[in-house]
Design an enzyme around this catalytic site. Structure first.
Site, PDB file in Angstrom:
ATOM      1  N   HIS A 219      -2.804   7.174   6.777  1.00 17.91           N
ATOM      2  CA  HIS A 219      -1.849   8.109   6.175  1.00 17.91           C
ATOM      3  C   HIS A 219      -2.536   9.374   5.669  1.00 17.91           C
ATOM      4  CE1 HIS A 219       2.045   6.226   6.361  1.00 17.91           C
ATOM      5  NE2 HIS A 219       1.565   5.079   5.902  1.00 17.91           N
TER       6      HIS A 219
ATOM      7  N   HIS B 201      -4.631   1.014   7.335  1.00 12.39           N
ATOM      8  CA  HIS B 201      -3.270   1.544   7.463  1.00 12.39           C
ATOM      9  C   HIS B 201      -3.063   2.703   6.475  1.00 12.39           C
ATOM     10  CE1 HIS B 201       1.176   1.090   8.166  1.00 12.39           C
ATOM     11  NE2 HIS B 201       1.169   1.727   6.995  1.00 12.39           N
ATOM     12  N   GLU B 202      -3.455   2.495   5.221  1.00  6.35           N
ATOM     13  CA  GLU B 202      -3.277   3.547   4.214  1.00  6.35           C
ATOM     14  C   GLU B 202      -4.210   4.721   4.469  1.00  6.35           C
ATOM     15  OE1 GLU B 202      -0.635   3.480   2.469  1.00  6.35           O
ATOM     16  OE2 GLU B 202      -0.224   1.429   3.103  1.00  6.35           O
TER      17      GLU B 202
ATOM     18  N   GLY C   9       0.840  -1.185   0.000  1.00  7.76           N
ATOM     19  CA  GLY C   9       0.000   0.000   0.000  1.00  7.76           C
ATOM     20  C   GLY C   9       0.879   1.240   0.000  1.00  7.76           C
TER      21      GLY C   9
ATOM     22  N   CYS D 132       5.842  -0.095   7.621  1.00  6.20           N
ATOM     23  CA  CYS D 132       5.481   1.046   6.779  1.00  6.20           C
ATOM     24  C   CYS D 132       6.696   1.475   5.961  1.00  6.20           C
ATOM     25  CB  CYS D 132       5.007   2.192   7.673  1.00  6.20           C
ATOM     26  SG  CYS D 132       4.504   3.666   6.773  1.00  6.20           S
ATOM     27  N   LEU D 133       6.467   1.762   4.687  1.00  9.52           N
ATOM     28  CA  LEU D 133       7.562   2.210   3.828  1.00  9.52           C
ATOM     29  C   LEU D 133       8.153   3.536   4.301  1.00  9.52           C
ATOM     30  CD1 LEU D 133       6.091   1.301   0.319  1.00  9.52           C
ATOM     31  CD2 LEU D 133       7.773   0.015   1.672  1.00  9.52           C
TER      32      LEU D 133
ATOM     33  N   GLN E  60       2.864   9.845   1.465  1.00 11.22           N
ATOM     34  CA  GLN E  60       4.133   9.117   1.457  1.00 11.22           C
ATOM     35  C   GLN E  60       5.004   9.462   0.254  1.00 11.22           C
ATOM     36  OE1 GLN E  60       2.117   5.155   2.309  1.00 11.22           O
ATOM     37  NE2 GLN E  60       4.090   4.942   3.365  1.00 11.22           N
TER      38      GLN E  60
END
Length: 183
Positions: A142, A138-139, A46, A96-97, A51
């Site tokens: 963000h 999760h996304e 995701g 997480c990225l 991000q």
């Protein structure tokens, strides 16, 4: 086009994102393609607008690499709004990225209902459960300015403080391009 991923400490990750207008000022198909390409190059499932430094309400998901039951679960969410979260919370280790090399146990409700536009500006209202719901939550966090670390216990946060500070100072090893916070 692969874009750099903004890492922990960037202010864009902490701001609530704004809606994308349907006026064509943003080519959402091209943006979604860039986001998928960026996500795949970083081995993610995701990726949200903040991000990549874009404070807009868009995120992409593709859970196929994480769970074979999610093969084909590839979607673009624009101006999403979670309408319901239900069920008994369950805990799962998330990463997480934007926070490389850190993982943590996060509790979330297993069932969600969400309203969103896809990349063709078609409106959807759908329900998801299990891992699919978790990836979306999760996304979605963000675009609300929330990170998974916000859900960790105070003790766990304290234990991670040094690592998080290192990330914000660029002392990280990520196998993808990142953009560091400005000092």
């Amino acid at each position: 086009m692969i874009r750099p991923i903004y890492v922990y400490g960037h202010t864009v990750l902490r701001k609530k994102a704004t809606d994308i207008k349907q006026d064509g000022s943003i080519d959402v198909k091209e943006l979604a393609n860039d986001m998928f390409e960026t996500m795949y190059s970083a081995s993610g499932v995701g990726l949200a607008g903040p991000q990549i430094g874009l404070g807009k309400r868009i995120f992409v998901v593709d859970g196929g690499a994480m769970d074979e039951e999610l093969d084909g679960f590839k979607k673009v969410f624009i101006n999403a709004e979670i309408l319901e979260e239900e069920g008994e919370e369950w805990t799962f280790e998330e990463g997480c990225l934007s926070i490389p090399q850190i993982r943590g146990e996060v509790s979330r409700k297993p069932n969600i209902k969400i309203r969103y536009y896809d990349e063709n500006w078609e409106l959807h209202e759908e329900s998801f459960d299990g891992i699919a719901a978790r990836i979306i939550q999760h996304e979605y966090d963000h675009i609300e300015g929330v990170l998974f670390t916000d859900y960790l216990s105070p003790l766990r946060k304290q234990l991670l403080k040094g690592k998080l500070d290192k990330i914000s100072k660029g002392k990280i090893a990520a196998d993808y391009r990142v953009t560091l916070p400005k000092k």
